[in-house]
Write an enzyme that holds these catalytic residues in place. Sequence first.
Site, PDB file in Angstrom:
ATOM      1  CB  CYS A  79       0.897  -3.549   5.562  1.00 41.38           C
ATOM      2  SG  CYS A  79       1.817  -3.007   4.095  1.00 41.38           S
ATOM      3  CG  HIS A 167       3.305  -0.322   8.613  1.00 41.69           C
ATOM      4  ND1 HIS A 167       3.454  -1.641   8.961  1.00 41.69           N
ATOM      5  CD2 HIS A 167       3.466  -0.256   7.265  1.00 41.69           C
ATOM      6  CE1 HIS A 167       3.713  -2.354   7.871  1.00 41.69           C
ATOM      7  NE2 HIS A 167       3.716  -1.539   6.844  1.00 41.69           N
ATOM      8  CD  GLU A 169       3.345  -1.461  12.591  1.00 43.82           C
ATOM      9  OE1 GLU A 169       3.858  -2.079  11.653  1.00 43.82           O
ATOM     10  OE2 GLU A 169       2.145  -1.104  12.593  1.00 43.82           O
TER      11      GLU A 169
END
Length: 509
Positions: A79, A167, A169
Amino acid sequence: MPQTILILDFGSQYTQLIARRVRELNVYCEIHPYNKMPDITKDIKGVILSGSPFSVRQKEAPAPILSNIKGKIPLLAVCYGAQYLAHTNGGEVAPSQIREYGRANLDYISKEDKLFCGLTPGSQVWMSHGDTILKIPDNFIVTASTAEVKVAAFTVDGEETYGIQFHPEVYHSTDGMKLLSNFIAGICGCSQDWTPDSFVDSSISLLKEQLQNDKVVLGLSGGVDSSVAAILLNRAIDSNLYCIFVDNGLLRKNEFESVLENYKSMGLNVTGVRAGEKFLQHLKGVVEPEMKRKIIGKTFIEVFDREAAKIQDVKWLAQGTIYPDVIESVSVKGPSATIKSHHNVGGLPAFMKLQVVEPLKSLFKDEVRRVGKTLGLSETILSRHPFPGPGLGIRIISDITHEKVQILQEVDYIFIEGLKNSGLYSQVWQAAAILLPIQSVGVMGDERTYENVVALRAVTSTDGMTADWAYLPHEFLARVSNDIINKVKGVNRVVYDISSKPPATIEWE
């Protein structure tokens, strides 16, 4: 030091989640603020740049110096990190023209790119950004796109440098763990052997080397963190560990006796100190939550120091500090304004003149539990809900008296035992009873009453950073409410807290 992934934090809400995902792949990682970067040693096998609430176009935007990393060891920029690489190498980053937050799908994925090995077009990812990369530098290559975001990912020609606009994660990125595994195991070459067993062996070895024949004193709380720390230290230095368990008068019903018994059965050298009267005396008339915490913390130190002074030639103070405490204390934004007093990190009083040893400071809460299991800790301690250092003192939302403590202990006992007997305790991250500073009208028999209100609180969570209120069965709540009102003199109304964190906190104070 084990093989390590270094995570540079730019203030993202997801940074700790990146670390958790790396740890789930059995690889050790550390989070460091971008402006406090450690030396790049041979143990650091790769670096991940986090997201950020900043825009790369802002004057005050984080600007790390990556000359010792980029092009030299594998780098994954997430990001903001990806935007920063593009922006500082001749690309163009501008405000997004359309909303780029939430679920999206990768409709193009480069088949040759190692980061996306095993991922197929259509893979769902989670976007969360206000800027977009309009133009990439000449030596950058687009490796993934969505319908709205052309540069959803890129690599740098001739380098193991990768940038992604989404993202991985976050749970909603369905192939996120596969992508992280591609980077960590495939590109960085990490062996994925960092496990609770390996942590125990290496920690005991390091503690033996660090402490040698020195004496160590440890304040036990009855909770998971201090208990696991105690067992690790006991394995390393045996009888040179001296444990002190202080009863501050604000523990749960029968907790002092039961915890002491548990510890002694574990072979620990524990001294139990009853000091409830001293704590309650110092707290008399105090209502403000932070003042309560400071008084409880200060009184604990007084009592602990007095007991520790009885042990000759102590050189170390052990603490059950865990990794989220450490991260919060060295945040990219500086120490968080939300850190409460009576906190492990933040301070040994100067007059104690002891060195500090924190054997769990690299672990998250769930990892501490896994290590405890490896060490053979009893399920009673391992499954114990988190309990605040100030105890019931911050669950009495008013001044603290003997009577109020006794009322809350009884209510809490009925609630917690009810959860255990109904098989619900293990499904809840934390449960608490709170004595509210109001009375309500009630009817008992033919008499009108005007008595206390208690709130019950139960939440589900992974690590306490976010939490949802627990959907306990109505039948259970009805039974517990009835038991409390019938058995605890002074309570005539029970309410259930259905607030999540955020915006509420788990504790009320």
